[in-house]
Enzyme design. Structure first.
Site, mmCIF file in Angstrom:
data_model
loop_
_atom_site.group_PDB
_atom_site.id
_atom_site.type_symbol
_atom_site.label_atom_id
_atom_site.label_comp_id
_atom_site.label_asym_id
_atom_site.label_seq_id
_atom_site.Cartn_x
_atom_site.Cartn_y
_atom_site.Cartn_z
ATOM 1 N N LYS A 33 0.836 -1.203 0.000
ATOM 2 C CA LYS A 33 0.000 0.000 0.000
ATOM 3 C C LYS A 33 0.874 1.257 0.000
ATOM 4 O O LYS A 33 2.055 1.219 0.369
ATOM 5 C CB LYS A 33 -0.931 0.008 1.216
ATOM 6 C CG LYS A 33 -0.240 0.102 2.567
ATOM 7 C CD LYS A 33 -1.256 0.126 3.691
ATOM 8 C CE LYS A 33 -0.546 0.259 5.043
ATOM 9 N NZ LYS A 33 -1.502 0.415 6.148
ATOM 10 N N ARG A 117 -10.198 0.144 16.272
ATOM 11 C CA ARG A 117 -10.102 1.120 15.206
ATOM 12 C C ARG A 117 -11.153 0.835 14.138
ATOM 13 O O ARG A 117 -11.891 1.705 13.725
ATOM 14 C CB ARG A 117 -8.681 1.089 14.616
ATOM 15 C CG ARG A 117 -8.376 2.160 13.603
ATOM 16 C CD ARG A 117 -6.922 2.087 13.165
ATOM 17 N NE ARG A 117 -6.578 0.813 12.557
ATOM 18 C CZ ARG A 117 -5.383 0.514 12.059
ATOM 19 N NH1 ARG A 117 -4.400 1.406 12.141
ATOM 20 N NH2 ARG A 117 -5.147 -0.665 11.531
ATOM 21 N N TYR A 247 16.208 30.237 4.420
ATOM 22 C CA TYR A 247 15.107 31.052 4.942
ATOM 23 C C TYR A 247 15.290 31.372 6.425
ATOM 24 O O TYR A 247 15.584 30.494 7.236
ATOM 25 C CB TYR A 247 13.772 30.329 4.747
ATOM 26 C CG TYR A 247 13.265 30.369 3.324
ATOM 27 C CD1 TYR A 247 12.879 31.573 2.725
ATOM 28 C CD2 TYR A 247 13.177 29.206 2.567
ATOM 29 C CE1 TYR A 247 12.414 31.618 1.425
ATOM 30 C CE2 TYR A 247 12.709 29.232 1.256
ATOM 31 C CZ TYR A 247 12.335 30.439 0.687
ATOM 32 O OH TYR A 247 11.880 30.477 -0.610
ATOM 33 N N MET A 292 11.365 24.049 -0.111
ATOM 34 C CA MET A 292 10.414 23.164 -0.779
ATOM 35 C C MET A 292 11.113 22.154 -1.690
ATOM 36 O O MET A 292 10.778 20.972 -1.687
ATOM 37 C CB MET A 292 9.409 23.978 -1.601
ATOM 38 C CG MET A 292 8.345 23.115 -2.278
ATOM 39 S SD MET A 292 7.177 24.063 -3.275
ATOM 40 C CE MET A 292 6.303 24.969 -2.000
#
Length: 338
Positions: A33, A117, A247, A292
């Site tokens: 998955k 759950r 930054y 980023m």
């Protein structure tokens, strides 16, 4: 370009350990998955199929369709069926969803043995079977999930005991409908809590990828990490004493030092919380704030290995290796290194 390198040798090494633990390849179901925990679902599917694994587990139907040619059966954990397919089975997580399945769909009933759950109460198995049969579905399995098999506590023993009672009850009830069931509860950690595998299969994810971490009081198998993350250099400069980088300038050089910027950032899966606090396996310190699409390190190598075990990066940001792997950019190039 930044890339992910996979080790086939490490993957086979881990599969050998798992197969020996459970008594053979036939009991292994690989969890693929979320892009095989960031490794690349198709690449891992092909490799484990060549090893001899016949079962896989995913979250969504589209994930199953992508890999099902490599397996005899793919179990879908988190989506109601849109089709009845002979190579796909679906986990039923509640009584309410049974009626939404198309007739003929193959299903595996999830039992809540203590995770609380999803899954049905063990007392509702007879009711669930009745509804499954009434809707024209075929039940092929009964499953559950350990909630703390990686920790030394009584909970693993308690859940295993509950599931044993479930197996006895479900096997007897299934005869009424002519169903042959498979039973499974063990995740990666649960697989290594007992010297004997009592279920028909185990669902291994993080162990397959070499990043299983057990409580220090439990046996830790000698797995090898399959994935390493690499960045390519964009630019190099000398950061002068007193100059700041990135930054908000959160890192200031004490002395002149060489720093290079690499083509990986938080958009690619580098958790920003590692800013100014992580050191790569080669000893290159992360300087300043992760951007980023880039991050700067105190080195000048053309290609830099950011990590070769996601658990190490995870510790720098206070999370787990699962999260680091699952968040890796799907657009990053993935290739076998061996």
């Amino acid at each position: 370009m930044a890339s992910i390198k996979l080790s086939r040798e490490a993957l086979i090494h881990n599969l050998d350990i798992i197969a020996h633990q459970v008594g053979g390849k036939d009991k292994i179901a690989v969890v693929l998955k979320d892009n095989a925990y960031g490794h690349g679902a198709l690449m891992i599917a092909r490799a484990v199929s060549e090893y001899g694994v016949k079962q896989a587990v995913v979250r969504l139907e589209r994930e199953a369709v992508e890999i099902m040619d490599f397996f005899d059966n793919v179990l879908i954990l988190g989506q109601i069926a849109t089709q009845a397919h002979p190579k796909i089975s679906y986990a039923i997580n509640s009584l309410e969803e049974i009626s939404a399945y198309p007739s003929g769909a193959r299903v595996e009933l999830k039992i809540d043995t203590g995770m609380h759950r999803n899954g049905i109460d063990p007392k509702e198995i007879a009711k669930a079977f009745e509804q499954i049969a009434k809707c024209g579905l075929v039940c092929v399995g009964v499953m559950s999930h350990f909630r703390s098999a990686d920790a030394l506590s009584s909970e693993w023993f308690w859940q295993r005991s509950v599931f044993h009672e479930v197996k006895v009850s479900a096997a007897a009830l299934a005869k009424k409908y002519g169903w042959t069931l498979r039973f499974h509860i063990s995740n990666s950690a649960g697989t290594f809590r007992s010297s004997v595998c009592h279920e028909d299969m185990v669902r291994v994810g993080i162990a397959l990828y070499g990043c299983l971490e057990m409580d220090v009081s439990l046996i830790q198998p000698e797995f090898k990490s399959v994935l390493s993350l690499w960045g390519d250099k964009i630019a190099t400069r000398v950061l002068r004493a007193g100059e700041r980088i990135g930054y908000n300038g959160i890192y200031e050089a004490d002395v002149d030092e060489v720093v290079s910027t690499y083509d990986l950032g938080y958009a690619n899966g580098l958790d920003r919380l590692a800013s100014n606090r992580y050191v790569t396996p080669s000893g290159a310190a992360l300087r300043g704030r992760i951007s980023m699409d880039s991050a700067s390190f105190a080195c000048d190598t053309d290609q830099l290995m950011i990590f070769d075990n996601a658990n190490n990066y995870a510790r720098a940001v206070g999370t787990i290796g699962y999260e680091i792997l699952a968040c890796l950019d799907k657009d990053l190039k993935r290739e076998w290194a061996d």
